[in-house]
Motif scaffolding. Structure first.
Motif, mmCIF file in Angstrom:
data_model
loop_
_atom_site.group_PDB
_atom_site.id
_atom_site.type_symbol
_atom_site.label_atom_id
_atom_site.label_comp_id
_atom_site.label_asym_id
_atom_site.label_seq_id
_atom_site.Cartn_x
_atom_site.Cartn_y
_atom_site.Cartn_z
ATOM 1 N N LYS A 1 0.765 -1.261 0.045
ATOM 2 C CA LYS A 1 -0.155 -0.077 0.052
ATOM 3 C C LYS A 1 0.909 1.252 0.005
ATOM 4 C CE LYS A 1 -3.956 2.277 2.326
ATOM 5 N NZ LYS A 1 -5.154 1.740 3.255
ATOM 6 N N PHE A 2 0.462 2.183 -0.768
ATOM 7 C CA PHE A 2 1.278 3.535 -1.025
ATOM 8 C C PHE A 2 0.349 4.323 -0.851
ATOM 9 C CE2 PHE A 2 3.211 0.415 -3.952
ATOM 10 C CZ PHE A 2 4.539 0.717 -3.687
ATOM 11 N N GLU A 3 0.577 5.358 0.413
ATOM 12 C CA GLU A 3 -0.213 6.497 0.707
ATOM 13 C C GLU A 3 0.549 7.979 0.607
ATOM 14 O OE1 GLU A 3 -3.562 5.326 3.529
ATOM 15 O OE2 GLU A 3 -1.662 4.550 4.463
ATOM 16 N N HIS A 4 -0.287 9.004 0.177
ATOM 17 C CA HIS A 4 0.383 10.121 0.242
ATOM 18 C C HIS A 4 1.777 10.008 -0.193
ATOM 19 C CE1 HIS A 4 -3.574 11.155 2.420
ATOM 20 N NE2 HIS A 4 -3.138 10.133 3.140
ATOM 21 N N GLN A 5 2.042 9.841 -1.509
ATOM 22 C CA GLN A 5 3.484 9.909 -1.980
ATOM 23 C C GLN A 5 3.368 10.476 -3.171
ATOM 24 O OE1 GLN A 5 5.770 6.258 -1.599
ATOM 25 N NE2 GLN A 5 4.673 5.259 -0.120
ATOM 26 N N THR A 6 4.372 11.259 -3.602
ATOM 27 C CA THR A 6 4.761 11.886 -4.867
ATOM 28 C C THR A 6 6.054 11.018 -5.497
ATOM 29 O OG1 THR A 6 3.891 13.996 -4.007
ATOM 30 C CG2 THR A 6 5.396 13.914 -6.013
ATOM 31 N N PHE A 7 5.973 10.441 -6.562
ATOM 32 C CA PHE A 7 6.790 9.899 -7.356
ATOM 33 C C PHE A 7 7.352 10.922 -8.279
ATOM 34 C CE2 PHE A 7 3.829 6.565 -5.393
ATOM 35 C CZ PHE A 7 4.623 5.593 -4.965
ATOM 36 N N THR A 8 8.499 11.156 -8.132
ATOM 37 C CA THR A 8 9.240 12.072 -9.025
ATOM 38 C C THR A 8 9.704 11.692 -10.081
ATOM 39 O OG1 THR A 8 11.092 12.341 -7.779
ATOM 40 C CG2 THR A 8 9.518 13.881 -7.293
ATOM 41 N N ASN A 9 10.181 10.274 -10.212
ATOM 42 C CA ASN A 9 10.819 9.486 -11.471
ATOM 43 C C ASN A 9 10.080 8.593 -11.955
ATOM 44 O OD1 ASN A 9 13.599 10.805 -10.690
ATOM 45 N ND2 ASN A 9 13.940 9.385 -9.256
ATOM 46 N N SER A 10 10.410 8.107 -12.956
ATOM 47 C CA SER A 10 9.681 7.363 -13.814
ATOM 48 C C SER A 10 9.844 5.822 -13.185
ATOM 49 C CB SER A 10 10.183 6.837 -15.133
ATOM 50 O OG SER A 10 10.203 8.036 -16.066
ATOM 51 N N ILE A 11 8.803 4.710 -13.075
ATOM 52 C CA ILE A 11 8.903 3.797 -12.587
ATOM 53 C C ILE A 11 8.413 2.738 -13.513
ATOM 54 C CG2 ILE A 11 7.439 2.489 -10.724
ATOM 55 C CD1 ILE A 11 6.932 5.088 -9.114
ATOM 56 N N PHE A 12 9.174 1.692 -13.631
ATOM 57 C CA PHE A 12 9.046 0.629 -14.610
ATOM 58 C C PHE A 12 9.026 -0.540 -13.934
ATOM 59 C CE2 PHE A 12 10.742 3.954 -17.264
ATOM 60 C CZ PHE A 12 9.848 4.166 -18.255
ATOM 61 N N GLU A 13 7.890 -1.451 -13.611
ATOM 62 C CA GLU A 13 8.050 -2.673 -12.648
ATOM 63 C C GLU A 13 7.662 -3.670 -13.843
ATOM 64 O OE1 GLU A 13 9.077 -3.034 -9.914
ATOM 65 O OE2 GLU A 13 8.999 -0.979 -8.912
ATOM 66 N N ARG A 14 8.283 -4.990 -13.606
ATOM 67 C CA ARG A 14 8.051 -6.089 -14.503
ATOM 68 C C ARG A 14 8.012 -7.212 -13.508
ATOM 69 N NH1 ARG A 14 11.298 -4.947 -19.044
ATOM 70 N NH2 ARG A 14 9.305 -4.430 -19.982
ATOM 71 N N ASN A 15 7.292 -8.298 -13.992
ATOM 72 C CA ASN A 15 7.108 -9.443 -13.150
ATOM 73 C C ASN A 15 6.930 -9.379 -11.825
ATOM 74 O OD1 ASN A 15 7.622 -10.836 -15.730
ATOM 75 N ND2 ASN A 15 9.803 -10.544 -15.474
ATOM 76 N N ILE A 16 6.107 -8.635 -11.231
ATOM 77 C CA ILE A 16 5.916 -8.609 -9.978
ATOM 78 C C ILE A 16 4.495 -9.723 -9.795
ATOM 79 C CG2 ILE A 16 4.736 -7.295 -7.962
ATOM 80 C CD1 ILE A 16 7.643 -6.376 -8.989
ATOM 81 N N ILE A 17 4.710 -10.600 -8.584
ATOM 82 C CA ILE A 17 3.608 -11.640 -8.344
ATOM 83 C C ILE A 17 3.495 -11.655 -6.890
ATOM 84 C CG2 ILE A 17 3.078 -14.240 -8.422
ATOM 85 C CD1 ILE A 17 5.045 -14.279 -10.867
ATOM 86 N N THR A 18 2.108 -11.586 -6.548
ATOM 87 C CA THR A 18 1.788 -11.564 -5.078
ATOM 88 C C THR A 18 0.523 -11.977 -4.941
ATOM 89 O OG1 THR A 18 1.377 -9.997 -3.161
ATOM 90 C CG2 THR A 18 0.982 -9.157 -5.184
ATOM 91 N N GLU A 19 0.135 -12.654 -3.675
ATOM 92 C CA GLU A 19 -1.319 -13.184 -3.579
ATOM 93 C C GLU A 19 -2.029 -12.104 -2.781
ATOM 94 O OE1 GLU A 19 -0.899 -16.835 -1.470
ATOM 95 O OE2 GLU A 19 0.037 -17.762 -2.906
ATOM 96 N N GLY A 20 -1.508 -10.790 -2.643
ATOM 97 C CA GLY A 20 -2.014 -9.821 -1.921
ATOM 98 C C GLY A 20 -2.439 -8.516 -2.869
ATOM 99 N N ASP A 21 -2.798 -7.641 -2.111
ATOM 100 C CA ASP A 21 -3.348 -6.509 -3.047
ATOM 101 C C ASP A 21 -2.272 -5.220 -3.049
ATOM 102 O OD1 ASP A 21 -5.917 -7.728 -2.673
ATOM 103 O OD2 ASP A 21 -6.465 -6.366 -1.004
ATOM 104 N N VAL A 22 -2.351 -4.557 -4.361
ATOM 105 C CA VAL A 22 -1.533 -3.449 -4.324
ATOM 106 C C VAL A 22 -2.406 -2.058 -4.636
ATOM 107 C CG1 VAL A 22 0.052 -2.570 -5.854
ATOM 108 C CG2 VAL A 22 0.150 -4.857 -5.659
ATOM 109 N N THR A 23 -2.251 -1.371 -3.744
ATOM 110 C CA THR A 23 -3.186 0.153 -3.698
ATOM 111 C C THR A 23 -2.337 1.322 -3.543
ATOM 112 O OG1 THR A 23 -3.366 -0.317 -1.182
ATOM 113 C CG2 THR A 23 -5.107 -1.365 -2.552
ATOM 114 N N PHE A 24 -2.600 2.204 -4.443
ATOM 115 C CA PHE A 24 -2.270 3.624 -4.368
ATOM 116 C C PHE A 24 -3.199 4.566 -3.801
ATOM 117 C CE2 PHE A 24 0.143 0.962 -7.157
ATOM 118 C CZ PHE A 24 1.485 1.407 -7.149
#
Length: 127
Positions: A15-38
């Motif tokens: 979980k990501f909350e109240h964040q500012t991401f200033t750079n590019s983000i490239f994610e590949r091959n992420i496997i989880t049984e959970g939740d991904v929330t922004f």
């Protein structure tokens, strides 16, 4: 320069909350049984997620200044609520097994293809 936001590719809930991401983000091959929330996040540059497999993927009150790409990914449910996309918004070759909702989303350059069960648009403007 691109950043990684996952410390461990097999994180459970992320979980990501109240964040500012200033750079590019490239994610590949992420496997989880959970939740991904922004929640309440700002993405100043490109956010690209390729082959993300999670139980849920959701964005709430997020603003995207750069491009957004979600490709070759699979999740049970998710969506975007109260989000603004100022640049390219692309969902390509994804699969959901339950609902995927766009609620109060504003976007201009939109591409959506894939297998989305229960795809819903609620009070959204996409051009």
């Amino acid at each position: 320069m691109a950043d990684s936001i996952f410390l461990n590719k097999k994180d459970s809930d992320k979980k990501f909350e109240h964040q500012t991401f200033t750079n590019s983000i490239f994610e590949r091959n992420i496997i989880t049984e959970g939740d991904v929330t922004f929640h309440n996040c700002v993405f100043m540059e490109t956010l690209a997620l390729d082959n993300l497999n999670a139980r849920e993927l959701s964005f709430l009150n997020c603003k995207f200044e750069g491009e957004f790409h979600l490709v070759n990914s699979s999740f049970n449910s998710g969506g975007f609520t109260n989000c603004i996309f100022s640049n390219v918004f692309k969902l390509s070759s994804n699969k959901t097994t339950s609902f995927f909702v766009f609620r109060n989303v504003k976007a201009n350059e939109v591409t959506i293809n894939g297998e989305y069960q229960g795809l819903q648009f609620v009070t959204s403007r996409m051009e």
